[in-house]
Design a protein around this motif. Structure first.
Motif, PDB file in Angstrom:
ATOM      1  N   PHE A 136       0.814  -1.208   0.000  1.00  0.00           N
ATOM      2  CA  PHE A 136       0.000   0.000   0.000  1.00  0.00           C
ATOM      3  C   PHE A 136       0.856   1.270   0.000  1.00  0.00           C
ATOM      4  N   SER A 137       2.073   1.157   0.536  1.00  0.00           N
ATOM      5  CA  SER A 137       2.976   2.311   0.520  1.00  0.00           C
ATOM      6  C   SER A 137       3.644   2.506  -0.833  1.00  0.00           C
ATOM      7  N   GLN A 138       3.414   1.594  -1.754  1.00  0.00           N
ATOM      8  CA  GLN A 138       3.955   1.715  -3.104  1.00  0.00           C
ATOM      9  C   GLN A 138       2.843   1.892  -4.126  1.00  0.00           C
ATOM     10  N   GLU A 139       1.696   2.369  -3.683  1.00  0.00           N
ATOM     11  CA  GLU A 139       0.572   2.624  -4.572  1.00  0.00           C
ATOM     12  C   GLU A 139       0.144   4.081  -4.455  1.00  0.00           C
ATOM     13  N   ALA A 140      -0.206   4.673  -5.569  1.00  0.00           N
ATOM     14  CA  ALA A 140      -0.707   6.044  -5.571  1.00  0.00           C
ATOM     15  C   ALA A 140      -2.194   6.039  -5.256  1.00  0.00           C
ATOM     16  N   ARG A 141      -2.474   5.583  -4.048  1.00  0.00           N
ATOM     17  CA  ARG A 141      -3.841   5.488  -3.556  1.00  0.00           C
ATOM     18  C   ARG A 141      -3.844   5.933  -2.091  1.00  0.00           C
ATOM     19  N   PRO A 142      -5.013   6.210  -1.495  1.00  0.00           N
ATOM     20  CA  PRO A 142      -5.037   6.823  -0.157  1.00  0.00           C
ATOM     21  C   PRO A 142      -4.863   5.868   1.011  1.00  0.00           C
ATOM     22  N   TYR A 143      -4.611   4.577   0.756  1.00  0.00           N
ATOM     23  CA  TYR A 143      -4.638   3.610   1.854  1.00  0.00           C
ATOM     24  C   TYR A 143      -3.474   3.788   2.833  1.00  0.00           C
ATOM     25  N   ALA A 144      -2.303   4.154   2.335  1.00  0.00           N
ATOM     26  CA  ALA A 144      -1.181   4.397   3.246  1.00  0.00           C
ATOM     27  C   ALA A 144      -1.450   5.615   4.122  1.00  0.00           C
ATOM     28  N   MET A 145      -2.149   6.600   3.567  1.00  0.00           N
ATOM     29  CA  MET A 145      -2.507   7.772   4.355  1.00  0.00           C
ATOM     30  C   MET A 145      -3.513   7.412   5.449  1.00  0.00           C
ATOM     31  N   LEU A 146      -4.446   6.506   5.125  1.00  0.00           N
ATOM     32  CA  LEU A 146      -5.403   6.032   6.130  1.00  0.00           C
ATOM     33  C   LEU A 146      -4.678   5.327   7.266  1.00  0.00           C
ATOM     34  N   ALA A 147      -3.688   4.493   6.914  1.00  0.00           N
ATOM     35  CA  ALA A 147      -2.917   3.801   7.948  1.00  0.00           C
ATOM     36  C   ALA A 147      -2.167   4.805   8.823  1.00  0.00           C
ATOM     37  N   MET A 148      -1.632   5.854   8.209  1.00  0.00           N
ATOM     38  CA  MET A 148      -0.916   6.875   8.978  1.00  0.00           C
ATOM     39  C   MET A 148      -1.851   7.560   9.973  1.00  0.00           C
TER      40      MET A 148
END
Length: 239
Positions: A136-148
């Motif tokens: 998810f940290s290597q995708e241009a999608r909002p999921y890594a931001m949600l995890a943060m």
């Protein structure tokens, strides 16, 4: 005495250099895992939508994103600013998520530190190398931001539970409130995550008399989170 008594009191970093080094190395490991080969694969379909969003104006994103994406527009707006600064290559697009993944690793360790130094190191290592999180940290999608944002909320909650006087932990309250609000602005499913958090908090208060002192402050925090989310609520309901 509550569930997080002195037996589970926070273990602070102190001045021991090797402990600081261990935390720094885990952050470097998280960065290496997330930035390695980040631009090798071409953008996939959903990332293509993110690229298209980043080409629009900030004003248009408020209305365009909810029409074609089941997420609020905050990530698209941040990505546009990121692309304006670093370009729109696949590596540049994905690097925003990679940075968020490294920041999340830091918050995971801060949260673990509230339980003990060993917890912090183990949690940091697991999160830094978890394939699910690296992807998810290597995708241009909002999921890594949600995890943060979720890690911010978890850190704030654990920090509060470890102190007898919650009014003296303004930083923890800020992390909880800002994290909760960002969760809602990054992903619509965060409403379910926050509902689960609220239910868990109520169950903790029901079983632990010492935790009941958090009821009023948490209710106030929930109200602030709701107010920060309020501008998007009509669109959320429509979606």
């Amino acid at each position: 005495m509550n569930a997080f008594s002195s037996r589970n009191a926070p273990h602070h970093f102190g001045d021991t250099s090797y402990i600081r080094l261990a935390f720094a190395l885990i952050l470097l490991l998280a960065a290496a895992m997330r930035f390695a080969n980040i631009g090798v694969l071409p953008l996939w379909l959903d990332e293509g939508y993110s690229w298209w969003d980043a080409q629009q104006s900030l004003g248009d994103l408020w209305t365009l994103v909810p029409q074609c994406d089941p997420h609020p527009p905050l990530y698209a707006m941040l990505l546009k600013l990121w692309v304006d600064a670093f370009g729109d290559s696949s590596a540049a697009l994905r690097s925003l998520s990679a940075v968020a993944g490294v920041v999340t690793t830091g918050f995971v360790m801060l949260a673990g530190r509230e339980l003990g130094l060993r917890h912090a190191l183990i949690a940091g290592l697991i999160f830094a190398t978890a394939p699910f999180q690296v992807q998810f940290s290597q995708e241009a999608r909002p999921y890594a931001m949600l995890a943060m944002a979720s890690s911010m909320l978890c850190f704030g909650a654990l920090r509060l539970l470890g102190h007898e006087r919650p009014q003296r932990t303004s930083g923890a309250w800020a992390a909880l409130i800002v994290g909760g609000a960002l969760m809602l602005w990054f992903n619509n499913t965060a409403a379910l995550l926050l509902a689960a958090f609220g239910i868990g908090a109520l169950l903790l208060m029901a079983g632990d008399r010492g935790a009941r002192r958090f009821f009023v402050p948490l209710a106030g925090a929930a109200l602030l989170i709701g107010l920060l989310w309020l501008p998007y609520v009509p669109t959320f309901i429509e979606q």
